[in-house]
Each structure stands twice: as C-alpha cells, then as structure tokens.
Design a protein around this motif. Structure first.
Motif, mmCIF file in Angstrom:
data_model
loop_
_atom_site.group_PDB
_atom_site.id
_atom_site.type_symbol
_atom_site.label_atom_id
_atom_site.label_comp_id
_atom_site.label_asym_id
_atom_site.label_seq_id
_atom_site.Cartn_x
_atom_site.Cartn_y
_atom_site.Cartn_z
ATOM 1 N N PHE A 127 58.587 53.001 51.408
ATOM 2 C CA PHE A 127 58.004 51.735 50.942
ATOM 3 C C PHE A 127 58.407 51.497 49.491
ATOM 4 N N ASP A 128 59.076 50.385 49.229
ATOM 5 C CA ASP A 128 59.493 50.066 47.867
ATOM 6 C C ASP A 128 58.364 49.377 47.107
ATOM 7 N N ASP A 129 58.646 49.034 45.849
ATOM 8 C CA ASP A 129 57.615 48.435 44.992
ATOM 9 C C ASP A 129 57.086 47.124 45.561
ATOM 10 N N PHE A 134 50.911 44.864 46.682
ATOM 11 C CA PHE A 134 49.592 44.285 46.946
ATOM 12 C C PHE A 134 48.461 45.256 46.597
ATOM 13 N N LEU A 135 48.785 46.512 46.392
ATOM 14 C CA LEU A 135 47.755 47.494 46.054
ATOM 15 C C LEU A 135 47.335 47.427 44.595
ATOM 16 N N LYS A 144 51.003 45.727 37.021
ATOM 17 C CA LYS A 144 52.155 45.111 37.667
ATOM 18 C C LYS A 144 52.890 44.181 36.705
ATOM 19 N N ASP A 145 52.139 43.436 35.921
ATOM 20 C CA ASP A 145 52.747 42.528 34.949
ATOM 21 C C ASP A 145 53.540 43.295 33.898
#
Length: 359
Positions: A127-129, A134-135, A144-145
């Motif tokens: 599983f990539d980024d 969504f986690l 994430k930002d």
C-alpha cells in the motif's frame, strides 16, 4: 519502486509465515495430498489441525459446498494472487488486501500462534502513501500537509550523494546479490516435481523452503498422558487418570480454547507426537519422568494434574485415541508400556531422565 519494496518486504516475511511463500505453499499442496486436487481437504482440516479453536467447530460443520469454495479460494490466493505484484498499482493493492484477509481468516479459524499475524506485516508494503492517506488528517498544518510540502520542495532536485548513503546503497545491493545467489536452489526446488518442504540449502539458513499442510490427516489422533497410583499397574482394576493440557484437545466435554497469537509449544508438539512413536519423540519420556517426580515446572505447563494434593503417580503412560466423525474418542493400540517402563527408576540413569517413583 513500490513493486520492489513490496517484494522485498514479502521476502523478509517468508520464514516466519504459517503459509510460507504463497506460490511454494500452493504448489506443495497441489503436488501433495489428493484432497487438495479433489477439493475435499477442508472437510477434515478444521477438526485435525494442531489446536482447534471454538470457531473451528462451526466451520467444520459447514456445508460441503462451502468447503469446496474454501479450497478453491486457497488455491487462488496462494497460486495466482502473488502474480498481482507485477500487474500495476491497483493489482498490487488488491494483492495486499487479499493476503491480509486470508491471514485474518486463518487467525479466526484456528490457534496457529503468531505466524499469521507476522505474515500480515509484509503485505502492508503493498500500500503506497496515496492508499493509506485516508488514515491521516489532511487539514492545514497536519502531518499529511507537511509531507506534501516537503515533496513539493524536493521535487526535481537531485541532492549530492553523501558518503553514508553511498555505503548504505552498496550494502543493500550486496545483500540483494547474496540473497539472489542463495535463492537459486530454492527456486529450483520450487520448480521441481519433487519439491521439498521445510528444509535449507546452506549453513547460513538465510533462505529456506517452508510449507505446511501439504498433507491433511483424515482423522484426529491424540496422545493422552496418564498416571496411576495403583501398586500394580498391570492389573485390570488399576485406575489410570488423565492429565489435561492447556489447549490440546483431550476431554471431549471441554470447549476448545482461544489463544492466538499466544502459543503453547508443548500442546503443539503433542500434535506431531501423535503421528510417530516415542522413539521419534524422546522428549515425551522425559516429560513422563517429570510427571512421576511431581516436577512443579513441568506440571505448570498442564491445565489439570489429577494427582494435585496427592503423592505423584507410581506409573505414567500414554494412550493413543482416535476421534471419530461423530465426536467420540476410541482407544487404538491401547496404552504404550514403554513410557512407564523407561521412566522407572532402574532405567532413569541409563536414559538420563529426572524420574520419580513411589515403590
């Protein structure tokens, strides 16, 4: 790069797996027991597996068509799904999802210790980024930002390699070449019609073959350890009392246990001992000797000691019992005299057993 990362992570996860490398495990089944080819293995697996759990009882009594579906699904996941790694991002994600779901089903259906839990970990590399994004929260200033900002800053930039990174890359390439070289006999074994399970091809034991359930037993056989306080153990009126293990089936009125991911090693070994004689499992004689001596550490591995609060037994023995399709136990071969004979005092020194005996 995601494909290589996923394959490398899966390679690291091969050795501790219950199911082993999927293609190898699938091939050993297809080439092994006939029941894998006629799709009937799951008719027996849940009852005859090493340590069944409560769910296994209900799965065992599932309709015949459900068992056929399970066997076909097993072949699909172990023989075909591994090739999804080479079919692009979406197929790779599907591969990871199916492998994790497959291991979850194995966890639910039996006490197979921590092996299936470990097998899930390498599949996470599929599983990539973008898939796992969504986690994590995505608001301004979030993790994430911050990662997206860092990616925008370094996009198109090629920093000058540092000495440490060069050394690390050289070490990775060297390790990859070593593993590729050591994997050559493993690949030949995989392609051979005489494929061998659970063996190694070099002294380093880095790259090995692993497989399980290439053959499925069709009836459940249990070794029941017993002891007696009777002065003459050979008389018909001698009372033999059963020792009960923590999780291994014995008393048919006791509900199956649920211990995964914990592992009762002794209970697991008793399953293998039922396939052979005590000559192949001399540790059983040592265990019988400790029971005769009332050894506290050995007794702590058991769930029930029939001689608790009383002197240890005068004799210890084992009886082989076969569980019928109707859920009843029947004796086969009677008791095994060598266990208590070898555990008697005159034989203790010869067999180096910590025996105890009440004359």
């Amino acid at each position: 790069m995601p494909v290589l990362s996923c394959m490398r992570a899966r390679k690291c996860g091969h050795r501790p797996r219950k199911t082993g490398e999927p293609r190898s495990q699938g091939l050993i089944k297809i080439r092994g027991d006939q029941c894998w080819r006629d799709l009937t293995c799951m008719d027996f697996h849940y009852e005859t597996q090493p340590v069944p759990n409560p769910v296994a009882y209900y799965l065992h009594h599932s309709p015949w068509w459900f068992h056929r579906f399970e066997t076909l699904s097993n072949h699909f996941i172990e023989l075909l799904v591994p090739f999804f790694l080479f079919l692009g991002r979406r197929a790779r994600i599907i591969h990871g999802v199916l492998q994790i779901l497959f291991q979850a089903v194995l966890i639910v259906s039996g006490n197979l210790s921590f092996l299936n839990w470990l097998t899930m970990v390498p599949s996470l590399a599929c599983f990539d980024d973008a898939t796992l994004g969504f986690l994590f929260p995505s608001g301004p200033g979030s993790l994430k930002d911050q990662v997206l900002q860092m990616q925008r800053e370094i996009r198109g930039a090629w920093p000058k390699p540092r000495f440490g990174s060069v050394v690390r890359r050289a070490a990775n390439v060297s390790l990859g070449i070593l593993l590729a070289w050591l994997s050559v006999p493993v690949v030949f074994n995989l392609l051979s019609s005489r494929q061998v399970m659970n063996t190694h091809f070099n002294s380093l034991h880095i790259v090995n073959t692993y497989g399980a359930f290439g053959s499925i037993t069709k009836e459940r056989t249990e070794v029941i350890l017993q002891g007696t306080a009777s002065a003459n153990a050979s008389t018909p009126d001698a009372v033999w009392e059963d020792y009960e293990f923590q999780c291994k089936p014995g008393d048919p009125s006791r509900r199956p246990c649920l211990i995964s991911p914990y592992h009762y090693r002794l209970d697991w070994l008793m399953w293998f001992a039922a396939f052979q004689t005590y000559e192949h499992n001399d540790w059983i004689i040592h265990l019988a000797g400790k029971l005769l001596a009332g050894d506290a550490e050995a007794l702590s591995l058991l769930a029930h000691n029939p001689f608790a609060g009383r002197p240890p037994p005068r004799r210890a023995t084992a009886q082989t019992r076969v569980r019928s399709r109707h859920g009843r136990w029947s004796a086969r071969g009677g008791r095994k005299p060598p266990l208590h004979d070898l555990a008697e005092p005159e034989n203790c020194s010869e067999n180096r057993l910590p025996c105890g005996y009440v004359p």
